[in-house]
Design a protein around this motif. Structure first.
Motif, mmCIF file in Angstrom:
data_model
loop_
_atom_site.group_PDB
_atom_site.id
_atom_site.type_symbol
_atom_site.label_atom_id
_atom_site.label_comp_id
_atom_site.label_asym_id
_atom_site.label_seq_id
_atom_site.Cartn_x
_atom_site.Cartn_y
_atom_site.Cartn_z
ATOM 1 N N MET A 51 -12.474 -6.262 -10.873
ATOM 2 C CA MET A 51 -11.936 -6.622 -11.987
ATOM 3 C C MET A 51 -10.858 -5.648 -12.984
ATOM 4 N N LEU A 52 -11.999 -4.774 -13.342
ATOM 5 C CA LEU A 52 -11.649 -3.903 -14.043
ATOM 6 C C LEU A 52 -10.991 -2.949 -14.273
ATOM 7 N N VAL A 53 -11.032 -2.541 -12.705
ATOM 8 C CA VAL A 53 -10.673 -0.748 -12.728
ATOM 9 C C VAL A 53 -8.826 -0.891 -12.954
ATOM 10 N N ILE A 54 -8.260 -1.871 -12.377
ATOM 11 C CA ILE A 54 -6.486 -2.104 -12.625
ATOM 12 C C ILE A 54 -6.131 -1.784 -13.649
ATOM 13 N N PRO A 55 -6.447 -3.054 -14.969
ATOM 14 C CA PRO A 55 -6.259 -3.087 -15.964
ATOM 15 C C PRO A 55 -6.877 -1.370 -16.835
ATOM 16 N N LEU A 56 -7.636 -1.053 -16.597
ATOM 17 C CA LEU A 56 -8.048 0.099 -16.936
ATOM 18 C C LEU A 56 -6.613 1.398 -16.342
ATOM 19 N N VAL A 57 -7.261 1.649 -15.122
ATOM 20 C CA VAL A 57 -6.310 2.646 -14.527
ATOM 21 C C VAL A 57 -4.693 2.193 -15.504
ATOM 22 N N ALA A 58 -4.298 1.578 -15.711
ATOM 23 C CA ALA A 58 -2.466 0.682 -16.290
ATOM 24 C C ALA A 58 -2.698 1.453 -17.657
ATOM 25 N N VAL A 59 -3.495 1.138 -18.332
ATOM 26 C CA VAL A 59 -3.495 1.560 -20.205
ATOM 27 C C VAL A 59 -3.927 2.648 -19.977
ATOM 28 N N ALA A 60 -5.059 3.458 -19.201
ATOM 29 C CA ALA A 60 -5.300 4.716 -19.586
ATOM 30 C C ALA A 60 -4.039 5.673 -18.786
ATOM 31 N N MET A 274 -11.802 4.862 -8.023
ATOM 32 C CA MET A 274 -11.547 3.943 -9.115
ATOM 33 C C MET A 274 -11.814 3.544 -9.987
ATOM 34 N N ALA A 275 -13.346 2.619 -9.059
ATOM 35 C CA ALA A 275 -14.554 2.343 -9.484
ATOM 36 C C ALA A 275 -15.076 3.227 -10.807
ATOM 37 N N THR A 276 -14.935 4.977 -9.953
ATOM 38 C CA THR A 276 -16.239 6.568 -11.006
ATOM 39 C C THR A 276 -15.345 6.568 -12.088
ATOM 40 N N LEU A 277 -13.949 6.085 -12.083
ATOM 41 C CA LEU A 277 -12.853 6.182 -12.862
ATOM 42 C C LEU A 277 -13.881 6.597 -14.089
ATOM 43 N N PRO A 278 -13.698 5.210 -14.717
ATOM 44 C CA PRO A 278 -14.525 5.383 -16.083
ATOM 45 C C PRO A 278 -15.854 6.533 -16.835
ATOM 46 N N VAL A 279 -16.493 7.108 -15.326
ATOM 47 C CA VAL A 279 -17.018 7.809 -15.633
ATOM 48 C C VAL A 279 -17.269 9.484 -15.744
#
Length: 414
Positions: A51-60, A274-279
């Motif tokens: 739910m959160l990964v695609i928006p995070l990837v886009a803005v990052a 992708m799910a690991t990207l924030p960490v």
């Protein structure tokens, strides 16, 4: 990147995830198929992350491209990143082929009890798109549809383009936009950090379900392949990447390996770059001192196209089935495996799931594909391990490029 101020839980996430994996494995082994009752725990966790990964990837990516786009280093960072990913993927396949020939995982395998699993149902999934089809497929005709369908490559292309466009605006118009995008990144990271609190529960559910459903009996058929695969991953992750860190950056390889334990544990649990990207981004920026502009550009790009772990998997599987079916591979077949595996690894999106690109690799070398269902049943286990290597490569690339750009910047300013 701003993260939760209380990072005690996140700092211990690696230990918690490992414990959850061990407990989940034991529960799955003891309960068998009935362990599927825990599957919803894993599904909830994965759904929250997705739910959160695609928006995070886009803005990052927009943030990273905007931060780099107005500097002289922007083009160089892009070329170096792509060159790094292409080179390391090709070396990964070559290592896999070498280890496959040395340890011969497909020799002496007893197929008498599993021939019923053989199937040609995947034969039509082996077509790699042509060059122009790949290029056209990367360009979105409707970016909102791309976001809705989670088409990572199309999202990547649009956000890079948009981020560079933002960087070209006048300073008084550009800065508020970049600050706003960075604020959204921070908010998304906060949300994912909250979701990570249930990671151990999710990992427990995923492991209990996987082990309970497939058990260890299926693994025994491909046990030698699995062992060689793990050894190849360890060689690449703990020797090759640290060696590159040592030679091409100022960062200590030991420090790099130490701080990477946390994102590697998350990668093992989610099987998703992708799910690991924030960490991974947090560790690179906070622990390895990679600039936000570099991390926000390199890491989302790496989570999309850097798949050295997949490349090792493709190469070893090709050797494995060639040995099982007594196929003598020529030099042209080896080259076909390397080229197809490298292209396939780059084109594999950073999300969990069976990798049908291995079909293209086998077909390119004339290797029978009917034994593939043996591996698809265990793809989750293979996927978890290769994802941990993939994100290690992403971080290594970010560190090396960050140090390289720093050196050039100092030389220009001298």
């Amino acid at each position: 990147m701003k993260v939760l101020e209380n990072k005690g839980l996140l700092n211990n996430i690696g230990v918690q995830v490992v414990i959850a994996m061990v407990v989940g494995t034991l529960v799955g082994a003891m309960m068998g198929p009935t362990a599927s009752i825990f599957a919803p725990l894993g599904s909830i966790f994965i759904h929250l992350i997705k739910m959160l990964v695609i928006p995070l990837v886009a803005v990052a990516i927009i943030s990273g491209a905007a931060g780099l786009g107005n500097s002289s280093a922007a083009g160089k960072v892009g070329l170096l990143t792509l060159g790094f990913f292409g080179f390391t993927s090709a070396v990964a396949v070559a290592l896999a082929l070498f280890m496959g020939e040395v340890f011969q995982p497909g020799i002496g395998v007893d197929l008498s009890g599993v021939e019923g699993m053989f199937s040609n149902a995947y034969a039509d999934k082996g077509d790699l798109p042509t060059f122009w089809a790949t290029v056209l497929g990367m360009i979105p005709t409707n970016v909102f549809q791309s976001l809705n369908e989670a088409n990572i490559l199309q999202i990547l292309v649009f956000c890079l383009f948009f981020g560079i466009a933002v960087s070209k605006l006048e300073k008084d118009r550009r800065d508020p936009l970049i600050n706003g995008v960075n604020a959204i990144v921070d908010a998304m990271v906060w949300m994912i950090n909250v979701v990570m609190k249930i990671a151990p529960l999710g990992v427990f559910g995923l492991m209990a379900d996987a082990v309970g459903t497939f058990g260890f009996s299926a693994l025994m058929v491909v046990f030698k392949l699995f062992v060689v695969y793990v050894v190849a991953i360890l060689v690449y992750g703990f020797i090759f990447y640290p060696l590159m860190i040592k030679v091409f950056s100022k960062t200590s390889p030991l420090k790099f390996l130490s701080v990477m334990k946390k994102p590697q544990a998350v990668a093992l649990s989610t099987a998703s770059s992708m799910a690991t990207l924030p960490v991974t981004m947090e560790v690179c920026e906070e622990e390895l001192k990679v600039k936000n502009s570099t991390a926000s550009f390199v890491l989302p790009l790496g989570a999309t196209i850097n798949m050295s772990g997949n490349a090792i998997y493709y190469g070893l599987v090709a050797i494995f089935f060639a040995q099982i079916f007594n196929v003598d591979l020529s030099m042209s077949a080896y080259m076909a495996i390397i080229i197809t595996s490298t292209l396939g690894a780059v084109g594999q999106a950073g999300v969990p799931g069976p990798s049908f690109l291995v079909v293209a690799v086998l077909l390119s070398a004339g290797i029978p594909i009917e034994g593939l269902p043996l591996l698809f049943a265990l793809d989750r286990i293979f996927d978890m391990i290769r994802t941990a290597l993939n994100i290690t490569g992403d971080a290594a690339c970010a560190v090396i490029i960050n140090d390289h750009i720093d050196v050039e910047t100092k030389q220009e300013n001298a």
